[in-house]
Structure formats: C-alpha cells, structure tokens
Design a protein around this motif. Structure first.
Motif, PDB file in Angstrom:
ATOM      1  N   LEU A  72       0.827  -1.215   0.000  1.00  0.00           N
ATOM      2  CA  LEU A  72       0.000   0.000   0.000  1.00  0.00           C
ATOM      3  C   LEU A  72       0.856   1.258   0.000  1.00  0.00           C
ATOM      4  O   LEU A  72       1.837   1.358   0.757  1.00  0.00           O
ATOM      5  N   THR A  73       0.494   2.213  -0.860  1.00  0.00           N
ATOM      6  CA  THR A  73       1.145   3.522  -0.860  1.00  0.00           C
ATOM      7  C   THR A  73       0.052   4.589  -0.805  1.00  0.00           C
ATOM      8  O   THR A  73      -1.136   4.287  -0.920  1.00  0.00           O
ATOM      9  N   HIS A  74       0.454   5.845  -0.670  1.00  0.00           N
ATOM     10  CA  HIS A  74      -0.560   6.905  -0.595  1.00  0.00           C
ATOM     11  C   HIS A  74      -0.428   7.904  -1.744  1.00  0.00           C
ATOM     12  O   HIS A  74      -1.163   8.881  -1.784  1.00  0.00           O
ATOM     13  N   ARG A  75       0.506   7.665  -2.672  1.00  0.00           N
ATOM     14  CA  ARG A  75       0.654   8.558  -3.831  1.00  0.00           C
ATOM     15  C   ARG A  75       0.849   7.734  -5.088  1.00  0.00           C
ATOM     16  O   ARG A  75       1.515   6.697  -5.058  1.00  0.00           O
ATOM     17  N   ILE A  76       0.323   8.207  -6.204  1.00  0.00           N
ATOM     18  CA  ILE A  76       0.406   7.477  -7.460  1.00  0.00           C
ATOM     19  C   ILE A  76       1.861   7.310  -7.906  1.00  0.00           C
ATOM     20  O   ILE A  76       2.256   6.272  -8.446  1.00  0.00           O
ATOM     21  N   ASN A  97      -5.021   0.881  -9.627  1.00  0.00           N
ATOM     22  CA  ASN A  97      -5.241   2.323  -9.563  1.00  0.00           C
ATOM     23  C   ASN A  97      -6.679   2.655  -9.940  1.00  0.00           C
ATOM     24  O   ASN A  97      -7.490   1.763 -10.203  1.00  0.00           O
ATOM     25  N   SER A  98      -7.000   3.926 -10.011  1.00  0.00           N
ATOM     26  CA  SER A  98      -8.390   4.345 -10.229  1.00  0.00           C
ATOM     27  C   SER A  98      -8.923   3.941 -11.611  1.00  0.00           C
ATOM     28  O   SER A  98     -10.129   3.894 -11.823  1.00  0.00           O
ATOM     29  N   GLU A 102     -12.194  -3.524 -12.879  1.00  0.00           N
ATOM     30  CA  GLU A 102     -12.344  -4.991 -12.776  1.00  0.00           C
ATOM     31  C   GLU A 102     -10.963  -5.624 -12.680  1.00  0.00           C
ATOM     32  O   GLU A 102      -9.981  -5.077 -13.183  1.00  0.00           O
ATOM     33  N   LEU A 103     -10.895  -6.790 -12.042  1.00  0.00           N
ATOM     34  CA  LEU A 103      -9.626  -7.505 -11.936  1.00  0.00           C
ATOM     35  C   LEU A 103      -9.793  -8.956 -12.390  1.00  0.00           C
ATOM     36  O   LEU A 103      -9.624  -9.889 -11.605  1.00  0.00           O
ATOM     37  N   PRO A 104     -10.129  -9.164 -13.686  1.00  0.00           N
ATOM     38  CA  PRO A 104     -10.357 -10.525 -14.161  1.00  0.00           C
ATOM     39  C   PRO A 104      -9.099 -11.392 -14.139  1.00  0.00           C
ATOM     40  O   PRO A 104      -9.186 -12.619 -14.098  1.00  0.00           O
ATOM     41  N   ASP A 105      -7.915 -10.739 -14.157  1.00  0.00           N
ATOM     42  CA  ASP A 105      -6.664 -11.496 -14.223  1.00  0.00           C
ATOM     43  C   ASP A 105      -5.962 -11.594 -12.874  1.00  0.00           C
ATOM     44  O   ASP A 105      -4.774 -11.916 -12.805  1.00  0.00           O
ATOM     45  N   GLN A 106      -6.717 -11.347 -11.779  1.00  0.00           N
ATOM     46  CA  GLN A 106      -6.039 -11.269 -10.491  1.00  0.00           C
ATOM     47  C   GLN A 106      -5.392 -12.579 -10.058  1.00  0.00           C
ATOM     48  O   GLN A 106      -4.408 -12.570  -9.308  1.00  0.00           O
ATOM     49  N   ASP A 107      -5.891 -13.700 -10.548  1.00  0.00           N
ATOM     50  CA  ASP A 107      -5.304 -14.995 -10.171  1.00  0.00           C
ATOM     51  C   ASP A 107      -3.899 -15.186 -10.736  1.00  0.00           C
ATOM     52  O   ASP A 107      -3.162 -16.073 -10.300  1.00  0.00           O
ATOM     53  N   GLU A 108      -3.551 -14.361 -11.741  1.00  0.00           N
ATOM     54  CA  GLU A 108      -2.222 -14.481 -12.346  1.00  0.00           C
ATOM     55  C   GLU A 108      -1.146 -13.795 -11.493  1.00  0.00           C
ATOM     56  O   GLU A 108       0.042 -13.922 -11.776  1.00  0.00           O
ATOM     57  N   TYR A 109      -1.578 -13.048 -10.463  1.00  0.00           N
ATOM     58  CA  TYR A 109      -0.623 -12.277  -9.657  1.00  0.00           C
ATOM     59  C   TYR A 109      -0.628 -12.726  -8.197  1.00  0.00           C
ATOM     60  O   TYR A 109      -1.660 -13.078  -7.649  1.00  0.00           O
ATOM     61  N   SER A 110       0.573 -12.666  -7.607  1.00  0.00           N
ATOM     62  CA  SER A 110       0.688 -12.933  -6.167  1.00  0.00           C
ATOM     63  C   SER A 110       0.952 -11.645  -5.391  1.00  0.00           C
ATOM     64  O   SER A 110       0.945 -11.640  -4.172  1.00  0.00           O
ATOM     65  N   CYS A 111       1.217 -10.557  -6.142  1.00  0.00           N
ATOM     66  CA  CYS A 111       1.534  -9.285  -5.492  1.00  0.00           C
ATOM     67  C   CYS A 111       0.742  -8.148  -6.133  1.00  0.00           C
ATOM     68  O   CYS A 111       0.685  -8.034  -7.363  1.00  0.00           O
ATOM     69  N   PHE A 112       0.123  -7.330  -5.306  1.00  0.00           N
ATOM     70  CA  PHE A 112      -0.637  -6.165  -5.778  1.00  0.00           C
ATOM     71  C   PHE A 112      -0.069  -4.902  -5.134  1.00  0.00           C
ATOM     72  O   PHE A 112       0.241  -4.893  -3.944  1.00  0.00           O
ATOM     73  N   VAL A 113       0.071  -3.857  -5.940  1.00  0.00           N
ATOM     74  CA  VAL A 113       0.520  -2.549  -5.441  1.00  0.00           C
ATOM     75  C   VAL A 113      -0.663  -1.596  -5.606  1.00  0.00           C
ATOM     76  O   VAL A 113      -1.201  -1.461  -6.707  1.00  0.00           O
ATOM     77  N   THR A 118      -8.044   3.683  -3.548  1.00  0.00           N
ATOM     78  CA  THR A 118      -8.451   2.800  -4.646  1.00  0.00           C
ATOM     79  C   THR A 118      -8.714   1.389  -4.139  1.00  0.00           C
ATOM     80  O   THR A 118      -9.721   0.777  -4.483  1.00  0.00           O
ATOM     81  N   LEU A 119      -7.812   0.883  -3.302  1.00  0.00           N
ATOM     82  CA  LEU A 119      -7.993  -0.475  -2.786  1.00  0.00           C
ATOM     83  C   LEU A 119      -9.248  -0.555  -1.916  1.00  0.00           C
ATOM     84  O   LEU A 119     -10.006  -1.532  -1.998  1.00  0.00           O
ATOM     85  N   LYS A 120      -9.460   0.482  -1.127  1.00  0.00           N
ATOM     86  CA  LYS A 120     -10.658   0.506  -0.279  1.00  0.00           C
ATOM     87  C   LYS A 120     -11.920   0.387  -1.140  1.00  0.00           C
ATOM     88  O   LYS A 120     -12.836  -0.387  -0.841  1.00  0.00           O
ATOM     89  N   ASN A 121     -11.943   1.132  -2.255  1.00  0.00           N
ATOM     90  CA  ASN A 121     -13.092   1.077  -3.175  1.00  0.00           C
ATOM     91  C   ASN A 121     -13.244  -0.292  -3.815  1.00  0.00           C
ATOM     92  O   ASN A 121     -14.357  -0.822  -3.937  1.00  0.00           O
ATOM     93  N   ARG A 122     -12.112  -0.887  -4.228  1.00  0.00           N
ATOM     94  CA  ARG A 122     -12.179  -2.213  -4.882  1.00  0.00           C
ATOM     95  C   ARG A 122     -12.655  -3.286  -3.899  1.00  0.00           C
ATOM     96  O   ARG A 122     -13.387  -4.192  -4.271  1.00  0.00           O
ATOM     97  N   LEU A 123     -12.230  -3.171  -2.640  1.00  0.00           N
ATOM     98  CA  LEU A 123     -12.665  -4.138  -1.629  1.00  0.00           C
ATOM     99  C   LEU A 123     -14.157  -3.978  -1.360  1.00  0.00           C
ATOM    100  O   LEU A 123     -14.888  -4.966  -1.205  1.00  0.00           O
ATOM    101  N   ASN A 124     -14.620  -2.731  -1.327  1.00  0.00           N
ATOM    102  CA  ASN A 124     -16.053  -2.479  -1.130  1.00  0.00           C
ATOM    103  C   ASN A 124     -16.870  -2.992  -2.310  1.00  0.00           C
ATOM    104  O   ASN A 124     -17.999  -3.464  -2.144  1.00  0.00           O
ATOM    105  N   ASP A 125     -16.280  -2.900  -3.526  1.00  0.00           N
ATOM    106  CA  ASP A 125     -16.959  -3.405  -4.741  1.00  0.00           C
ATOM    107  C   ASP A 125     -16.895  -4.928  -4.854  1.00  0.00           C
ATOM    108  O   ASP A 125     -17.478  -5.518  -5.754  1.00  0.00           O
ATOM    109  N   GLU A 126     -16.076  -5.534  -3.947  1.00  0.00           N
ATOM    110  CA  GLU A 126     -15.821  -6.984  -3.988  1.00  0.00           C
ATOM    111  C   GLU A 126     -15.205  -7.404  -5.323  1.00  0.00           C
ATOM    112  O   GLU A 126     -15.500  -8.461  -5.867  1.00  0.00           O
ATOM    113  N   LYS A 127     -14.301  -6.550  -5.839  1.00  0.00           N
ATOM    114  CA  LYS A 127     -13.609  -6.857  -7.100  1.00  0.00           C
ATOM    115  C   LYS A 127     -12.288  -7.580  -6.847  1.00  0.00           C
ATOM    116  O   LYS A 127     -11.690  -8.129  -7.758  1.00  0.00           O
ATOM    117  N   LEU A 128     -11.799  -7.528  -5.602  1.00  0.00           N
ATOM    118  CA  LEU A 128     -10.505  -8.135  -5.288  1.00  0.00           C
ATOM    119  C   LEU A 128     -10.674  -9.128  -4.150  1.00  0.00           C
ATOM    120  O   LEU A 128     -11.209  -8.787  -3.100  1.00  0.00           O
TER     121      LEU A 128
END
Length: 508
Positions: A72-76, A97-98, A102-113, A118-128
């Motif tokens: 997690l970071t706080h600046r782009i 990022n904003s 959608e994260l259709p390819d998230q299974d291909e990654y073990s690390c997310f930056v 943005t992450l808070k929004n994606r978690l609320n959307d249940e996209k990640l």
C-alpha cells in the motif's frame, strides 16, 4: 559502480548491502516466529533503501509461502516506483489504480501494489479477493489514511515502513496499530558508510511568536504567509541564499502558496533562475518544471509541500527551509530531498529559516525512535517551544536594514541592563519599553524626510521589536504567549504615535 555512488532507493538493483540484509533477517525472524496477524513497524531513514528492502522481503516471502502480498502507498508516483522496483526483483505485480474497475486477471498475480483509497473502493466493490493475503506492506506508514484498511486484513501480517515512526495525528499513536518497532541504521551511520551525503546546516534566527498553531498541530498557512511574506523575511532569505547557496541547485520549501509566489518574484527580480511549483500546477507544467530543474545546474525551485514525498532529484545541492514546522516527519522529509549521493556530490547545504534545527536537533543527530514510538506525547511535549528557543537569540540588525538607519550612531539597547536599573530605582518596569520606543522613534525620524516615510521605515524594526519585547518579558518571569503578543502589538501602536510626536518636536 561502488556502493558510494549507489542510490539504494530508486535504482532497479538486486544488490543488497550489509545493513539492508541485516534488517531483512530481523524482519523475517518476526515473520517466521510472531503470530500470523502480528503488526510490525520498521524504521529506516529516507535514502536508506526502504523500497529495495521490502521488495526483497516480498520476493523471499512469496518463495516461501503460498499466499499473496499487498503493498500500500498513498501517492500514485510511489505506486509506480514500487511496482518498477518489484519487477527488478522478479516479482510480477499488478498496480490497482483508479483506472482499474475490474480484476479478471487477479489470479495471475501474487503481489498487488495499490493506493489506499483505490484499494478501499475495490474491496467495497468486492472486485478483489483478499482471503489469501498473508502479508500487507504499508509504505510511509506514519500517514493515518492506512488505518481504515487494517480491519480488512485482520488475519494478515502487517509490515509498516517509515523513516519517522511518529503518527501524523497525535490522537492516533502508532503503538495503537503496531505491536513493535524495528529500528534500522541511523542517518549518521549511512553517511559514514557512503550511502547518504553529509549535510552542513546554517540556522538564521527567526522570531516566530506571530505564528499560530492549527488544528493539525502545525503552524497555520495564514500566519506563516503573514510572517514569511514580509520584506524583512524575504530579504533574510535572499541574503541566506547568496551567502550560503549561490550557484547551487536549490529547493526552497514554504508553508503557503502565497509565500512561494513572493519568493519566486523576489528571486526573479534579483536575476536568479527560479520556478514555482504547488499542488495547483498542471501535470504537464509540473513535468516541464521538474525537467528544467533537473537539467539546469544552478536552478532554484520554490514549492509548497508536494516535493517532500515521491520526488527524487539526486542533483539537489541545497535545501532551504523557508518555513517553521512542528512536524518531525516533515522536517526529515524536506532535508532528505538533498541527501542523495552522487559520484561528484558528497555533501549538501541546509539553510534553516524556521528554528527547526533548534526544535528537533540536526538532521544527522541520533534519535531515540523506540522512545518516540512508545511515548509520542511525552516526546512532543518535551520539544522546546518557540519562546524558549528565541530566548537564546541575540538580535543582530542585518546590514541592509542598518544602512537605512545610517544617521543613528547607537541602535542597540541592553533590555536586561535597563530592567535592572529600573528595579534598583523602584521605577515602573514598563518604562523600559517606553525608553526603547523613544529610541526607535528617534531612529525612524532622523533617518527620513517626512512622517509617512518614518512610519514606513519603522516596519523594518519588527524583528528588533520582537527581540526586545521577548527579553523584557523574560525579565518579568512567567508570562503567557498572549500577553507577549499583546505587548508586541501595543509596542508597534505606541511607536507609530511616538514617531508622530518626535517628528513634530524636531520639525517645529
């Protein structure tokens, strides 16, 4: 390339140095032995290579665990830098990022930056999916924006990374969110080992009694603008620059946009190459200005806040703190912008125009981070206040101002000596200030030709007035800041009246 030329923070290198390896081993000892939901904070000075260290931690963690990592970071800008560094460590990662809905390819990654919001929004959307996140790394962990996400990773190991383990909000101390702190190498040690440039600090005494402290615990922009935009302070800044930084690539930090624009005008009029940058500057203009700054050897960049994080220009040779701050984090961040090492750069200059070094100590002085982590309130309360700092000042009238009062032979007054004389003769203590006011009034009148000019020139005496009132108040004993401020304003009002009276006496 020798380690003396290596910038461990921004280059994509897998090479790790002994102090970095030692800290990584300490962190893994906790990862291996502490509970899986342990919250660990790690401190390392700016320029020590925090991103290199946590990139290696991610690589090793993923090799040993069948779990995912979130950084997690706080600046782009920090998102992009971190992602690039991780790739240099062969860690395939995905930036959230904003733009990514959608994260259709998230299974291909073990690390997310990810950026916090943005992450808070994606978690609320249940996209990640976050079920299998074993490690969360929080960069610049002293910012409180990260707190809102900790509840989403209740079963994960949290590693916070910061140069200053002191919360940006005193009401939310870091020991409430972290179980323990690991302290990395000191600034002085990194200088001695050739990783950071050595700073030479020049402090210029500045009267700060007019500054107000805002709700965030730091000096307000308005009161800072009022102080730093006045002619005396602009002259002091220009004098300090020409005396200590002339011809050096220089960053000037201000508290307010208005002050920075004044600085720009002052330096432009003096014929120096300068540009101004603030958070209202367009992305395109910002890019052009930073490119100009990089390529111009004696460039001066005056700015507000935005260059403290996510900005790396190793060629900076001089830092000017044209502001006061009560934030230890900001103090270290600002000076850290000049600390990058280059083959032809072993040292840099710091000009302090806000009594900051007197408040916090020099940039490379030892700091007890464990004490600050455990007892932040005690640490903050123990800092010297402005009145205490300024008591040690001896006011010396700048040469340019002295020339304005060339017809006056004696411009000084020993307030303490006058106070003693008054006390011995049982006279009112305020007669000391009255004598001082009369001296200042005479100085203004005998060095000008009309009443308006005399009153205008009296504004140049503000620092001397504050110094005299401060010394007078110290003679009285314990008094409130409000009383001190009232005395200064009362002095200036009486001086204006005394100038009128003195002018009439000498001209009729």
């Amino acid at each position: 390339m020798s380690h003396k030329d290596f910038n461990p923070e921004i280059e994509e290198k897998k090479e790790l140095y002994s102090y970095q390896k030692g800290d990584i081993d300490k962190i893994f000892e906790r990862l291996d032995n502490a509970p899986s939901d342990h919250h660990l904070l790690y401190q390392l000075p700016t320029g020590g290579g925090k991103t290199v260290i946590f990139s290696e931690i991610v690589r090793r963690y993923l090799a040993q665990h069948n779990k995912k990592v979130v950084v997690l970071t706080h600046r782009i800008e920090l998102c992009k830098q971190t992602s690039k560094m991780l790739k240099g460590f062969d860690v395939k990662n995905k930036i959230i990022n904003s733009n990514i809905k959608e994260l259709p390819d998230q299974d291909e990654y073990s690390c997310f930056v990810a950026m916090v919001e943005t992450l808070k929004n994606r978690l609320n959307d249940e996209k990640l999916m976050i079920d299998n996140v074993g490690l969360v790394i929080i960069d610049e962990a002293h910012y409180n924006s990260f707190r809102k996400l900790l509840s989403q990773f209740k079963k994960s190991f949290i590693l916070g990374v910061t140069a200053t383990p002191l919360s940006s909000n005193i009401k939310l101390p870091m020991h409430h969110n972290y179980d323990e702190l690991i302290v990395g190498d000191t600034i002085q040690s990194l200088i001695d080992k050739g990783f950071l440039a050595k700073a030479t600090t020049y402090s210029y005494d500045v009267g700060l009694t007019s500054l107000k402290v805002g709700i965030n615990g730091d000096y307000t922009v308005k009161s800072s603008d009022d102080l730093y935009m006045n002619m005396v302070m602009q002259e002091k800044l220009l004098h300090a620059y020409t005396e200590k930084s002339l011809g050096k690539k220089t960053l000037i930090f201000n508290n307010g946009i208005n002050t920075s624009l004044y600085v720009y005008d002052t330096f432009k009029e003096a014929g120096y190459p300068i540009k101004h940058l603030d958070n209202t500057t367009s992305a395109e203009d910002r890019k052009d200005i930073l490119h100009w700054f990089k390529k111009t050897p004696d460039a001066i960049l005056t700015s507000v806040g935005i260059l403290t994080t996510g900005f790396d220009e190793p060629t900076v040779e001089s830092i000017i703190l044209n502001r006061a701050t009560k934030s230890l984090t900001l103090y270290f961040q600002m000076i850290g912008r000049g600390s990058r090492k280059l083959p032809n750069k072993d040292e840099f200059t710091v000009i302090d125009l806000g009594n900051n070094a007197l408040r916090f100590g020099l940039w490379n002085d030892p700091v007890d981070w464990q004490h600050i982590f455990k007892s932040p309130e005690y640490y903050l309360e123990s800092l010297r206040d402005d009145a205490e700092i300024e008591y040690g000042f001896k006011y010396t009238m700048p040469e340019a101002i002295r020339k304005m009062f060339a017809k006056t032979a004696v411009i000084d007054m020993d307030i303490e000596e006058e106070f003693k004389k008054n006390s011995a003769m049982n006279m009112r203590s305020k007669e000391v200030l009255e004598k001082s006011i009369n001296q200042h009034a005479l100085m203004c009148v005998e060095n000008t030709t009309d009443l308006n000019a005399a009153r205008m020139v009296s504004k140049l005496l503000n620092d001397d007035i504050e110094s005299r009132v401060r010394r007078f108040v110290n003679c009285l004993g314990k008094t409130s800041k409000n009383y001190r401020e009232w005395l200064i304003e009362d002095y200036k009002t009486k001086l204006t009246l005394a100038i009128g009276k003195k002018f009439r006496e000498l001209n009729f």
